[in-house]
Design a protein around this motif. Sequence first.
Motif, PDB file in Angstrom:
ATOM      1  N   MET A 195      15.762  29.983 -60.814  1.00 26.80           N
ATOM      2  CA  MET A 195      17.184  30.438 -61.190  1.00 26.80           C
ATOM      3  C   MET A 195      17.197  31.596 -60.069  1.00 26.80           C
ATOM      4  N   SER A 196      18.456  31.517 -59.303  1.00 24.57           N
ATOM      5  CA  SER A 196      18.922  32.499 -58.351  1.00 24.57           C
ATOM      6  C   SER A 196      19.909  33.318 -58.973  1.00 24.57           C
ATOM      7  N   LEU A 197      19.728  34.621 -59.234  1.00 31.11           N
ATOM      8  CA  LEU A 197      20.614  35.711 -59.666  1.00 31.11           C
ATOM      9  C   LEU A 197      21.137  36.478 -58.848  1.00 31.11           C
ATOM     10  N   PRO A 198      22.549  36.922 -59.053  1.00 32.79           N
ATOM     11  CA  PRO A 198      23.299  37.576 -57.990  1.00 32.79           C
ATOM     12  C   PRO A 198      22.361  39.192 -58.040  1.00 32.79           C
ATOM     13  N   LYS A 199      22.734  39.594 -56.891  1.00 34.70           N
ATOM     14  CA  LYS A 199      22.042  40.902 -56.808  1.00 34.70           C
ATOM     15  C   LYS A 199      23.182  42.293 -57.325  1.00 34.70           C
ATOM     16  N   SER A 200      24.110  41.713 -57.259  1.00 35.10           N
ATOM     17  CA  SER A 200      25.193  42.761 -57.737  1.00 35.10           C
ATOM     18  C   SER A 200      25.272  42.415 -59.255  1.00 35.10           C
ATOM     19  N   ARG A 201      26.286  43.293 -59.895  1.00 37.46           N
ATOM     20  CA  ARG A 201      26.377  43.105 -61.501  1.00 37.46           C
ATOM     21  C   ARG A 201      26.836  41.841 -61.697  1.00 37.46           C
ATOM     22  N   TYR A 202      26.522  41.202 -62.995  1.00 39.09           N
ATOM     23  CA  TYR A 202      26.941  39.911 -63.526  1.00 39.09           C
ATOM     24  C   TYR A 202      26.833  39.978 -65.050  1.00 39.09           C
ATOM     25  N   PHE A 203      27.481  38.860 -65.442  1.00 36.11           N
ATOM     26  CA  PHE A 203      27.373  38.766 -66.988  1.00 36.11           C
ATOM     27  C   PHE A 203      26.672  37.474 -67.300  1.00 36.11           C
ATOM     28  N   VAL A 204      26.260  37.162 -68.623  1.00 37.49           N
ATOM     29  CA  VAL A 204      25.591  36.196 -68.849  1.00 37.49           C
ATOM     30  C   VAL A 204      26.062  35.583 -70.391  1.00 37.49           C
ATOM     31  N   LYS A 205      26.397  34.373 -70.314  1.00 38.98           N
ATOM     32  CA  LYS A 205      27.056  33.952 -71.709  1.00 38.98           C
ATOM     33  C   LYS A 205      26.044  32.668 -71.938  1.00 38.98           C
ATOM     34  N   TYR A 206      25.353  32.954 -73.065  1.00 37.30           N
ATOM     35  CA  TYR A 206      24.248  31.805 -73.630  1.00 37.30           C
ATOM     36  C   TYR A 206      25.022  31.157 -74.693  1.00 37.30           C
ATOM     37  N   GLY A 207      24.886  29.715 -74.594  1.00 39.60           N
ATOM     38  CA  GLY A 207      25.450  28.683 -75.423  1.00 39.60           C
ATOM     39  C   GLY A 207      25.034  27.265 -75.499  1.00 39.60           C
TER      40      GLY A 207
ATOM     41  N   VAL B  31      28.936  38.943 -74.348  1.00 39.10           N
ATOM     42  CA  VAL B  31      28.254  38.433 -73.023  1.00 39.10           C
ATOM     43  C   VAL B  31      27.041  39.539 -73.055  1.00 39.10           C
ATOM     44  N   ALA B  32      25.959  38.900 -72.327  1.00 34.81           N
ATOM     45  CA  ALA B  32      24.762  39.886 -72.026  1.00 34.81           C
ATOM     46  C   ALA B  32      24.923  40.574 -70.464  1.00 34.81           C
ATOM     47  N   LYS B  33      24.249  41.686 -70.056  1.00 32.48           N
ATOM     48  CA  LYS B  33      24.292  42.209 -68.997  1.00 32.48           C
ATOM     49  C   LYS B  33      23.210  41.751 -67.914  1.00 32.48           C
ATOM     50  N   LYS B  34      22.268  40.799 -68.658  1.00 35.65           N
ATOM     51  CA  LYS B  34      21.606  40.165 -67.701  1.00 35.65           C
ATOM     52  C   LYS B  34      20.641  39.117 -68.481  1.00 35.65           C
ATOM     53  N   VAL B  35      19.905  38.184 -67.514  1.00 33.12           N
ATOM     54  CA  VAL B  35      19.082  36.962 -67.946  1.00 33.12           C
ATOM     55  C   VAL B  35      17.918  37.680 -68.815  1.00 33.12           C
ATOM     56  N   ASP B  36      17.585  37.165 -69.950  1.00 35.85           N
ATOM     57  CA  ASP B  36      16.486  37.272 -70.552  1.00 35.85           C
ATOM     58  C   ASP B  36      15.873  36.084 -71.280  1.00 35.85           C
ATOM     59  N   ILE B  37      14.860  35.548 -70.819  1.00 35.76           N
ATOM     60  CA  ILE B  37      14.151  34.330 -71.230  1.00 35.76           C
ATOM     61  C   ILE B  37      14.366  34.430 -72.818  1.00 35.76           C
ATOM     62  N   ARG B  38      13.953  35.632 -73.313  1.00 31.84           N
ATOM     63  CA  ARG B  38      13.978  35.715 -74.833  1.00 31.84           C
ATOM     64  C   ARG B  38      15.127  35.141 -75.712  1.00 31.84           C
ATOM     65  N   LEU B  39      16.323  35.400 -74.998  1.00 34.21           N
ATOM     66  CA  LEU B  39      17.771  35.390 -75.805  1.00 34.21           C
ATOM     67  C   LEU B  39      18.091  33.824 -75.826  1.00 34.21           C
ATOM     68  N   PHE B  40      17.431  33.048 -74.980  1.00 29.93           N
ATOM     69  CA  PHE B  40      17.725  31.593 -75.356  1.00 29.93           C
ATOM     70  C   PHE B  40      17.175  31.360 -76.770  1.00 29.93           C
ATOM     71  N   ARG B  41      15.845  31.714 -76.790  1.00 27.42           N
ATOM     72  CA  ARG B  41      15.221  31.490 -78.236  1.00 27.42           C
ATOM     73  C   ARG B  41      15.932  32.210 -79.409  1.00 27.42           C
ATOM     74  N   ASP B  42      16.241  33.562 -79.249  1.00 25.91           N
ATOM     75  CA  ASP B  42      16.907  34.265 -80.059  1.00 25.91           C
ATOM     76  C   ASP B  42      18.177  33.757 -80.648  1.00 25.91           C
ATOM     77  N   PHE B  43      19.073  33.299 -79.706  1.00 22.99           N
ATOM     78  CA  PHE B  43      20.470  32.545 -79.866  1.00 22.99           C
ATOM     79  C   PHE B  43      20.319  31.048 -80.402  1.00 22.99           C
ATOM     80  N   GLU B  44      19.233  30.725 -80.097  1.00 27.66           N
ATOM     81  CA  GLU B  44      19.071  29.215 -80.413  1.00 27.66           C
ATOM     82  C   GLU B  44      19.861  28.452 -79.395  1.00 27.66           C
TER      83      GLU B  44
END
Length: 304
Positions: free
Chosen positions: A103-115, A194-207
């Motif tokens: 994954m290539s993430l933006p260096k500036s502020r971004y949001f993440v929507k898990y789904g 939404v979340a303010k950063k990507v976190d591998i754990r949130l894929f699991r927690d949000f299923e």
Amino acid sequence: MRNSDLWRTRYLSDRYMENLTEDELLQRCLDILHNVLTISDQGKYSLRLPDEKSKFWYPILTEMQVELALRGMQFPPREIAEDLKKLLIFNNMASFVDVMEKMSLPKSRYFVKYGNAEHLSKMYESGEVLINPASIFTNGDLNYAQRDDELRRELNLHPNRVRIVQGEQKIPIKPVGNIRLCLESPTDYYIYCVAKKVDIRLFRDFEKNACLIIKNPELFVKNVIDAIKTQFNKKGGGFGIPVLYIDPLNPPATPLSVFGTKLFNYWYQLEYRVVFVPLESINRLEPIKVKIGSMKDYSSLIIV
């Protein structure tokens, strides 16, 4: 007096967990550990490093250890071992680690929507977004990470942290236990999280098996609010707000709003939310689907 004795004396004079029942103390301990323990991008279980976002957990963690010791209990308590183990189980972790490495993430502020991939694909392609009312988040079908009462926040304050007086003479009243205070919304309202950063754990927690990286947060918030105004047939106002996580035993002294706060057991989610509040009080709203237009120009869709 030794430093350790001095610290113990200071702690005992401000022992704000002393009125918690054993069950309440165990739940608080589980909530703290749930935030402090994390999963790295390499799939390793670890403790969160003391950065600007997490350093406030360390005094809380220390105070918890002392409170357990004063009650003759070990840390972590045996009673929560199984619950903690369940929170750490992550099936198919290797697939998510592989995605994180690429994954290539933006260096500036971004949001993440898990789904789910199906729903996020529609959002990415045509901007179809489901906006839920706050009242829906008490639904028993939601899991631990998703379920919360978004219409109220309950605080649990030690008697030493509040001042209660009676009558015109303002006669002090000393409570015999903790004081429960409740922040309550006067109306149901719309909320999009939404979340303010990507976190591998949130894929699991949000299923969930996908995420949308939103690279223009300001445009996204504006588009969501405008779309709700168009779809919703009553007057109201919308805004975006980063969530302030509060310790129910130690809330900040500043005025708090139910719209932009959550209890600290959800802190690791680092949530940002778009809120739309009706002008008139409405007991229960229904979910609405809105269209904000294609997001291809300012987002990336990641499917695991």
